[in-house]
Design a protein around this motif. Structure first.
Motif, PDB file in Angstrom:
ATOM      1  N   SER A  83       7.125   7.000  -5.923  1.00  0.00           N
ATOM      2  CA  SER A  83       6.284   5.810  -5.933  1.00  0.00           C
ATOM      3  C   SER A  83       6.467   5.012  -7.219  1.00  0.00           C
ATOM      4  CB  SER A  83       4.815   6.202  -5.763  1.00  0.00           C
ATOM      5  OG  SER A  83       4.591   6.786  -4.495  1.00  0.00           O
ATOM      6  N   ALA A  84       6.540   5.718  -8.346  1.00  0.00           N
ATOM      7  CA  ALA A  84       6.727   5.032  -9.623  1.00  0.00           C
ATOM      8  C   ALA A  84       8.068   4.308  -9.669  1.00  0.00           C
ATOM      9  CB  ALA A  84       6.623   6.036 -10.770  1.00  0.00           C
ATOM     10  N   LEU A  85       9.104   4.927  -9.126  1.00  0.00           N
ATOM     11  CA  LEU A  85      10.416   4.296  -9.127  1.00  0.00           C
ATOM     12  C   LEU A  85      10.439   3.070  -8.223  1.00  0.00           C
ATOM     13  CD1 LEU A  85      12.729   7.440  -9.070  1.00  0.00           C
ATOM     14  CD2 LEU A  85      11.857   6.151 -11.024  1.00  0.00           C
ATOM     15  N   LEU A  86       9.723   3.145  -7.094  1.00  0.00           N
ATOM     16  CA  LEU A  86       9.648   1.980  -6.226  1.00  0.00           C
ATOM     17  C   LEU A  86       8.916   0.840  -6.919  1.00  0.00           C
ATOM     18  CD1 LEU A  86       8.888   3.577  -2.734  1.00  0.00           C
ATOM     19  CD2 LEU A  86      11.070   2.751  -3.616  1.00  0.00           C
ATOM     20  N   ARG A  87       7.853   1.152  -7.619  1.00  0.00           N
ATOM     21  CA  ARG A  87       7.124   0.101  -8.345  1.00  0.00           C
ATOM     22  C   ARG A  87       8.003  -0.500  -9.437  1.00  0.00           C
ATOM     23  NH1 ARG A  87       1.935  -0.830  -7.317  1.00  0.00           N
ATOM     24  NH2 ARG A  87       0.738   0.686  -6.100  1.00  0.00           N
ATOM     25  N   GLN A  88       8.807   0.320 -10.085  1.00  0.00           N
ATOM     26  CA  GLN A  88       9.732  -0.215 -11.084  1.00  0.00           C
ATOM     27  C   GLN A  88      10.678  -1.228 -10.456  1.00  0.00           C
ATOM     28  OE1 GLN A  88      12.359   2.693 -12.812  1.00  0.00           O
ATOM     29  NE2 GLN A  88      13.343   1.236 -14.177  1.00  0.00           N
ATOM     30  N   ALA A  89      11.036  -1.020  -9.192  1.00  0.00           N
ATOM     31  CA  ALA A  89      11.927  -1.935  -8.490  1.00  0.00           C
ATOM     32  C   ALA A  89      11.205  -3.148  -7.924  1.00  0.00           C
ATOM     33  CB  ALA A  89      12.641  -1.190  -7.360  1.00  0.00           C
ATOM     34  N   GLY A  90       9.902  -3.279  -8.186  1.00  0.00           N
ATOM     35  CA  GLY A  90       9.169  -4.440  -7.706  1.00  0.00           C
ATOM     36  C   GLY A  90       8.503  -4.254  -6.369  1.00  0.00           C
ATOM     37  N   VAL A  91       8.592  -3.051  -5.804  1.00  0.00           N
ATOM     38  CA  VAL A  91       7.958  -2.781  -4.516  1.00  0.00           C
ATOM     39  C   VAL A  91       6.446  -2.683  -4.699  1.00  0.00           C
ATOM     40  CG1 VAL A  91       7.750  -1.108  -2.637  1.00  0.00           C
ATOM     41  CG2 VAL A  91       9.991  -1.602  -3.622  1.00  0.00           C
ATOM     42  N   ILE A  92       5.713  -3.310  -3.808  1.00  0.00           N
ATOM     43  CA  ILE A  92       4.262  -3.188  -3.795  1.00  0.00           C
ATOM     44  C   ILE A  92       3.933  -1.955  -2.962  1.00  0.00           C
ATOM     45  CG2 ILE A  92       2.081  -4.293  -3.157  1.00  0.00           C
ATOM     46  CD1 ILE A  92       3.561  -6.983  -3.429  1.00  0.00           C
ATOM     47  N   ARG A  93       3.581  -0.859  -3.638  1.00  0.00           N
ATOM     48  CA  ARG A  93       3.324   0.411  -2.966  1.00  0.00           C
ATOM     49  C   ARG A  93       1.858   0.531  -2.623  1.00  0.00           C
ATOM     50  NH1 ARG A  93       2.986   3.630  -1.080  1.00  0.00           N
ATOM     51  NH2 ARG A  93       2.817   5.572  -2.236  1.00  0.00           N
ATOM     52  N   VAL A  94       1.571   0.721  -1.339  1.00  0.00           N
ATOM     53  CA  VAL A  94       0.194   0.906  -0.893  1.00  0.00           C
ATOM     54  C   VAL A  94       0.097   2.242  -0.168  1.00  0.00           C
ATOM     55  CG1 VAL A  94      -0.287  -1.556  -0.747  1.00  0.00           C
ATOM     56  CG2 VAL A  94       0.646  -0.368   1.251  1.00  0.00           C
ATOM     57  N   GLU A  95      -1.134   2.687   0.081  1.00  0.00           N
ATOM     58  CA  GLU A  95      -1.346   4.029   0.599  1.00  0.00           C
ATOM     59  C   GLU A  95      -1.564   4.087   2.104  1.00  0.00           C
ATOM     60  OE1 GLU A  95      -1.009   6.812  -1.149  1.00  0.00           O
ATOM     61  OE2 GLU A  95      -0.463   5.576  -2.853  1.00  0.00           O
ATOM     62  N   ALA A 106      12.638  -8.163  -3.971  1.00  0.00           N
ATOM     63  CA  ALA A 106      11.352  -8.448  -4.610  1.00  0.00           C
ATOM     64  C   ALA A 106      11.442  -9.593  -5.607  1.00  0.00           C
ATOM     65  CB  ALA A 106      10.825  -7.196  -5.301  1.00  0.00           C
ATOM     66  N   LEU A 107      12.627  -9.906  -6.091  1.00  0.00           N
ATOM     67  CA  LEU A 107      12.780 -11.029  -7.001  1.00  0.00           C
ATOM     68  C   LEU A 107      12.572 -12.363  -6.305  1.00  0.00           C
ATOM     69  CD1 LEU A 107      15.869  -9.820  -9.069  1.00  0.00           C
ATOM     70  CD2 LEU A 107      13.560 -10.197  -9.936  1.00  0.00           C
ATOM     71  N   VAL A 108      12.700 -12.383  -4.974  1.00  0.00           N
ATOM     72  CA  VAL A 108      12.591 -13.650  -4.257  1.00  0.00           C
ATOM     73  C   VAL A 108      11.457 -13.670  -3.233  1.00  0.00           C
ATOM     74  CG1 VAL A 108      15.021 -14.239  -4.569  1.00  0.00           C
ATOM     75  CG2 VAL A 108      14.346 -12.916  -2.565  1.00  0.00           C
ATOM     76  N   LYS A 109      10.999 -12.495  -2.781  1.00  0.00           N
ATOM     77  CA  LYS A 109       9.894 -12.458  -1.830  1.00  0.00           C
ATOM     78  C   LYS A 109       9.212 -11.095  -1.901  1.00  0.00           C
ATOM     79  CE  LYS A 109      12.738 -13.569   1.404  1.00  0.00           C
ATOM     80  NZ  LYS A 109      13.390 -13.949   2.686  1.00  0.00           N
ATOM     81  N   PRO A 110       7.898 -11.037  -1.661  1.00  0.00           N
ATOM     82  CA  PRO A 110       7.179  -9.757  -1.776  1.00  0.00           C
ATOM     83  C   PRO A 110       7.658  -8.731  -0.758  1.00  0.00           C
ATOM     84  CG  PRO A 110       5.655 -11.628  -1.757  1.00  0.00           C
ATOM     85  CD  PRO A 110       6.992 -12.163  -1.358  1.00  0.00           C
ATOM     86  N   LEU A 111       7.734  -7.484  -1.207  1.00  0.00           N
ATOM     87  CA  LEU A 111       8.092  -6.353  -0.362  1.00  0.00           C
ATOM     88  C   LEU A 111       6.987  -5.315  -0.494  1.00  0.00           C
ATOM     89  CD1 LEU A 111       9.913  -4.504   1.323  1.00  0.00           C
ATOM     90  CD2 LEU A 111      11.195  -3.978  -0.771  1.00  0.00           C
ATOM     91  N   VAL A 112       6.256  -5.073   0.598  1.00  0.00           N
ATOM     92  CA  VAL A 112       5.133  -4.150   0.595  1.00  0.00           C
ATOM     93  C   VAL A 112       5.519  -2.936   1.426  1.00  0.00           C
ATOM     94  CG1 VAL A 112       2.641  -3.920   0.891  1.00  0.00           C
ATOM     95  CG2 VAL A 112       3.638  -6.195   0.587  1.00  0.00           C
ATOM     96  N   VAL A 113       5.315  -1.739   0.876  1.00  0.00           N
ATOM     97  CA  VAL A 113       5.773  -0.507   1.529  1.00  0.00           C
ATOM     98  C   VAL A 113       4.645   0.514   1.562  1.00  0.00           C
ATOM     99  CG1 VAL A 113       7.325   1.480   1.329  1.00  0.00           C
ATOM    100  CG2 VAL A 113       8.196  -0.826   0.909  1.00  0.00           C
ATOM    101  N   VAL A 114       4.471   1.158   2.713  1.00  0.00           N
ATOM    102  CA  VAL A 114       3.633   2.340   2.813  1.00  0.00           C
ATOM    103  C   VAL A 114       4.528   3.470   3.305  1.00  0.00           C
ATOM    104  CG1 VAL A 114       2.869   1.829   5.179  1.00  0.00           C
ATOM    105  CG2 VAL A 114       1.509   3.337   3.740  1.00  0.00           C
ATOM    106  N   GLN A 115       4.392   4.633   2.699  1.00  0.00           N
ATOM    107  CA  GLN A 115       5.215   5.785   3.058  1.00  0.00           C
ATOM    108  C   GLN A 115       4.403   6.795   3.846  1.00  0.00           C
ATOM    109  OE1 GLN A 115       6.761   6.175  -1.245  1.00  0.00           O
ATOM    110  NE2 GLN A 115       8.278   7.247  -0.009  1.00  0.00           N
ATOM    111  N   GLY A 116       4.946   7.221   4.967  1.00  0.00           N
ATOM    112  CA  GLY A 116       4.387   8.332   5.716  1.00  0.00           C
ATOM    113  C   GLY A 116       5.109   9.615   5.333  1.00  0.00           C
ATOM    114  N   ALA A 117       4.612  10.722   5.806  1.00  0.00           N
ATOM    115  CA  ALA A 117       5.216  12.038   5.524  1.00  0.00           C
ATOM    116  C   ALA A 117       5.383  12.241   4.029  1.00  0.00           C
ATOM    117  CB  ALA A 117       6.562  12.167   6.241  1.00  0.00           C
ATOM    118  N   ARG A 118       4.377  11.815   3.241  1.00  0.00           N
ATOM    119  CA  ARG A 118       4.491  11.894   1.789  1.00  0.00           C
ATOM    120  C   ARG A 118       4.389  13.329   1.281  1.00  0.00           C
ATOM    121  NH1 ARG A 118       0.987   7.267   2.243  1.00  0.00           N
ATOM    122  NH2 ARG A 118      -0.832   8.538   1.776  1.00  0.00           N
TER     123      ARG A 118
END
Length: 1014
Positions: free
Chosen positions: A478-490, A445-457
């Protein structure tokens, strides 16, 4: 495997699979008495020069005494490890514990001599570096803290292995020999070196899969149809640039081709090398095929066959055996039960998947654990007639199926440095190694966007995913992923929406948004959506329904030049009036204005303007290459081209076997093209949908192929378009204001994260922390068997060593004891129960506050015991009153999969009911602590909401950092709960605390590099 005289049993936990520098794999395991013949054979294949470097003299062969010495180990003072491929040794390493005089010794001696020998054919693959990591970990386990090695000066390769490892070293030269000594305690540099090697090796292993020079499809049927034959056709249709082979053991002697592709009965019959094998045979025949591939030197496998972990316990064991067998030969696996892989690079053009159409080359990397979702994502990314314009194509696509070997972590390693990938989109149903994923995600995420959607939540992972489960709630993950720069979507719709914006628009410099367009109502909807997403919209500019293309161009240019905005949303409704622009003219006006001002992102919200959506991306359409249909040549009617992603109206473009919204080809299931997994196409409705296999006619893979082919024949296509250029200025269009603004909001938040990450916070040092004393106390408590939850006295003492002081509370088993405690503490006091069922439940009446004298105290004591039971049950305590403030909660928990987590929120049932807690990984920095305090929804209560006095958030942040330090310094502290923490305008009071101790769970992120075993 060892004789009775050996001091320890065979240490099976030292066995590990590793990825080498060239992307191949090797097995590392202890050497045993059964390896005598392997050792002799291995030594015979080592050159005389390498033998000389090892023994400092000509040593053509091993004597019987040597073989005995090198195969008999006690696994404590004498240890030998071997790296194997195909069951045969390719390298060895051993250590012998020595004393201060350099002679063989036993514990407590903590130094050992170490020596390596690598077969010449395998030198340069990073084998010695991997063995050094593993032998060092073994030595630390056996209380050895230091290695010594003697190396000839001419043996520069081995000297480099030691010096590059990152350990603190000492070097001396005596009697013509270089002596190296180094501590085995991991350092920041040794961990950095290890992770850099891990990244290069795992990235290379994925690159070998995605860019093979030759591919064999094993199980290509003799008649058209079927899984194997379909994959073969897809490879041919994509124009694969390498050599292609078909393999079917049922071929006759005179059958030499299938569809013009050279055909063979076995992989071993192929004369040239095979880099990648796609296996599409029933699961029962896969082991035979894997063995043939291994013997032929195949580098990687894509296993589309089903019948593995998704089918139950027997299938899970079958899957584990598949991975063991493949790794024995140094091969990596995509799958099993995989949909396949795609690489659109012009010099590769690989479509080793069940997708009958190859997406256009672009800048998005796409990973999906589900075949059905993979199809849906490909369809949405590459349709042209929909509301979300296909403004970019795909660089590479991986659908991993059961992800028994290659996982999202491996593919992230590849995309991190892939110059052809600008944005990464991932659909995940499980995360096998959350610690590693968050580390890799942050770096990516420091060099390029990373967008993640999680199934089986909200449930367990799919049966095929044999992964270690985390105990953390989805919101925490989800909060920990956002802390790592992950763009979390639903949803996958949001995944595509965000990906298309990030792929070709610059990141916004802030949250200020200009809104302009020819519809006042649509502008107001956009304005409201911006406020809902936390953006700062400027008043919408209404250009009126009669606005011309020039009007749009002028307004957009002015907005982009305005320093008071960071992004622009253009709203557009169907053209009205003689002066209104046509779709192509409006698109050209917007793109030319955006190109002249490239520093700010531009988005378009369009209603019933399919033509505009097409025009905005016409120059770089992402539709699959195909012939123009009659529909393409028909006159354009805007009302007939209104399909928006998710609305299901009007024609669209089918790619990868799935029709665009509202279009279903023959054989497509009802609902194809609608929102959600229904876009997965045929076979997506039942268990295992979209997870193709090769179990025979009518299986999920066969259904997927037949349905996809039927959909392709029935779907309308758009004209082919030239490849996308990396610098193209493309504008994404959305069918709804809420979707555009949500994507923009994610981009704003990500851009802010990037700016913050450029100047990371620090973990502060506190002079009053007694780390050594805390360690001694913890060791003593664990040695006495204390725990898992400490008593009040031990808890207070441990926390005090880290500068965390509890407000004094005294037990009150009787009214007299309560009165005595109150006199010692001083009035006013609080009387509260500590029974588990009443603890922290002030709403149930188990607390009495501001008791000013003994009379009030005794009255309160009588009320509590009358209401809730006797003192033995209530466990009442008396505590001094704390200054008034806001009640908060500070907690930590150590999750075996994700690591240590620090959480913060306000106390009380309302916050608990809403799940209003913030989370950060430990160790927390100063920036993390500040973010924790401010990121909960009820944070305004801490900062003077509705005229109340702001509380001491600086003291609160310091408390969070001290708790984080305690848990980080002492992994035995597996849980801390401070509740309540009353934060006053000046200072704070910790009124209650619990601490749990346990032996820390093993951490797989600090040891040597290993491939996971599921």
């Amino acid at each position: 495997m060892q004789t009775s005289s050996d001091r320890h049993e065979y240490p099976a936990h030292w066995e590990a699979d590793v990825v080498l520098r060239d992307g191949g794999t090797a097995r590392i395991r202890p050497i045993t008495v059964d390896d005598a013949e392997r050792l002799v054979s291995f030594y015979e294949q080592v050159s005389d020069e390498s033998k000389y470097y090892r023994f400092f003299a000509p040593y053509p062969r091993l004597s019987a005494k040597d073989v005995h010495r090198f195969t008999h180990h006690d696994f404590v003072d004498r240890v030998g490890l071997a790296a194997t491929v195909g069951g045969e040794f390719i390298a060895t390493v051993r250590y012998d514990r020595i004393g201060a005089d350099g002679m063989p010794a036993s514990a407590p001696a903590d130094e050992a001599e170490v020596a390596f020998l690598v077969q010449d054919a395998h030198q340069g693959r990073g084998v010695a570096s991997a063995l050094l990591e593993h032998i060092a970990a073994v030595a630390r386990e056996r209380a050895i803290r230091r290695f010594a090695a003697e190396v000839l000066p001419a043996n520069s390769k081995m000297i480099k292995v030691f010096t590059d490892a990152g350990y603190q070293q000492q070097r001396s030269f005596e009697d013509g020999v270089v002596r190296l000594e180094f501590d085995l305690e991991p350092t920041d540099r040794s961990l950095a070196v290890q992770r850099a090697r891990e990244q290069r090796a795992e990235a290379r292993s994925v690159q070998r899969l995605l860019a093979p020079g030759s591919v064999a499809v094993v199980g290509a049927g003799r008649a058209p149809g079927g899984v194997g034959r379909s994959v073969l056709a897809n490879l041919r249709g994509a124009g694969f640039t390498g050599r292609l082979y078909a393999v079917n053991k049922a071929l006759g002697e005179d059958e030499k081709e299938l569809d013009g592709v050279p055909a063979h009965r076995s992989v071993t019959d192929i004369e040239g090398p095979v880099d990648l094998a796609v296996i599409a045979v029933p699961a029962a025949h896969v082991p035979e095929v894997v063995a043939e591939c291994g013997e032929h030197g195949v580098q990687g496998l894509v296993v589309v066959s089903a019948g593995y972990a998704e089918s139950g316990p027997d299938g899970r064991e079958r899957q584990r055996e598949l991975v063991r067998q493949a790794r024995t030969y140094g091969m990596r696996i995509i799958g099993p039960n995989a949909f396949g892989i795609i690489n659109t690079a012009p010099d590769v053009r690989l479509n080793a998947s069940l997708a009958p159409e190859t997406p256009r080359s672009g800048r998005i990397g796409l990973f999906a654990q589900s075949g059905a979702i993979g199809i849906a994502l490909l369809s949405r990314l590459h349709r042209r007639g929909g509301g979300v314009t296909g403004v970019t194509g795909v660089s590479t696509f991986v659908s991993s199926g059961n992800r028994a070997d290659v996982s999202g972590n491996d593919v992230l390693q590849y995309w991190y440095e892939d110059p052809d990938t600008d944005v990464v989109l991932m659909y995940l149903e499980s995360i096998g190694n959350p610690r590693k994923f968050t580390r890799l995600a942050r770096r990516t995420a420091l060099v390029k966007p990373l967008v993640v959607v999680q199934g089986a939540r909200h449930g367990s992972a799919p049966l095929g995913h044999a992964v270690r489960a985390t105990r953390l709630p989805h919101t925490t993950v989800s909060a920990l992923l956002r802390q790592a720069g992950v763009i979390r979507v639903e949803t996958i719709t949001e995944l595509v929406d965000a990906g298309l914006l990030l792929a070709r628009q610059p990141l916004p410099a802030g949250p200020r948004v200009a809104i302009l367009g020819n519809s006042e109502s649509l502008g107001m909807l956009t304005y409201d959506a911006c406020l809902s997403e936390g953006l700062r919209p400027l008043p919408p500019q209404d250009l009126s329904t009669g606005a011309s293309a020039r009007d749009f161009h002028t307004a957009l240019s002015r907005a982009l030049a305005d320093d008071s905005c960071d992004a622009v949303v253009v709203t557009a409704i169907p053209a009205l009036g003689e002066t209104s622009p046509g779709d192509a003219a409006l698109a050209e006006a917007l793109m030319s204005a955006a190109a002249a001002n490239p520093s700010k992102p531009v988005l378009v919200v369009h209603v019933e303007l399919g033509g505009l959506a097409e025009a905005l991306s016409a120059a770089t359409s992402t539709a699959p290459r195909g012939a123009e249909t009659a529909a393409d040549a028909a006159p354009h009617h805007p009302a007939e081209h209104t399909a928006t992603a998710g609305e299901g109206t009007g024609p669209g473009v089918l790619t990868s076997g799935v029709p665009a919204s509202g279009v279903r080809g023959p054989g497509a299931p009802p609902g194809a093209g609608a929102e959600g997994p229904a876009l997965g196409g045929p076979g997506a409705a039942g268990p295992g949908a979209g997870r193709p296999g090769a179990a025979g006619p009518g299986g999920p893979a066969t259904q997927a192929v037949e349905g996809a082919r039927a959909a392709v024949e029935g779907a309308q296509r758009v004209p082919a378009a030239p490849p996308e250029s990396p610098g193209a200025r493309l504008i994404p269009a959305y069918p709804a204001a809420e979707r555009a603004v949500r994507a923009l909001s994610e981009a704003v938040n990500y851009a802010q994260w990037r700016r913050d990450a450029a100047e990371p916070g620090r973990v502060p040092e506190y002079e009053d922390i007694d780390e050594k004393g805390a360690a001694e106390q913890i060791d003593a408590l664990l040695a006495r068997g204390e725990g898992p939850t400490l008593g009040a006295e031990e808890t207070g003492a441990l926390l005090a060593r880290y500068g965390i002081h509890l407000r004094q509370a005294r037990p009150a088993p009787t009214p007299d004891e309560a009165a005595k405690a109150a006199r010692l503490i001083g009035y006013p006091v609080a009387l509260k129960t500590t029974a588990p069922h009443l603890r922290h439940r002030a709403d149930l009446g188990g607390v009495r506050l501001d008791l000013a004298d003994e009379e009030q105290l005794r009255r309160a004591y009588a009320e509590l015991t009358e209401l809730f039971g006797g003192p033995d049950e209530l466990r009442p305590v008396v505590q001094g009153m704390a200054p008034r403030g806001v009640d908060t909660i500070v907690r930590t928990v150590v999750d075996p999969a994700a690591g240590a987590v620090l959480s913060f929120g306000l106390a009380g049932p309302a916050s608990q009911l809403l799940g209003d807690m913030a989370h950060r990984l430990i160790p927390a920095t100063e920036r993390d602590a500040a973010a924790l305090v401010r990121s909960i929804r009820t944070a305004p209560l801490l900062f003077g909401w509705r005229g109340s006095a702001p509380v001491d958030t600086e003291a609160l942040e310091e408390l969070l950092l001290r708790v984080s330090r305690l848990v980080d310094d002492h992994p035995e502290v597996v849980a801390v709960s401070l509740e309540p923490v009353v934060v006053a305008p000046q200072g704070l009071s910790v009124l209650g605390a619990t601490v749990r101790l346990a032996r820390p769970p093993a951490r797989d992120d600090l040891g040597p590099r290993t491939l996971p075993v599921y």
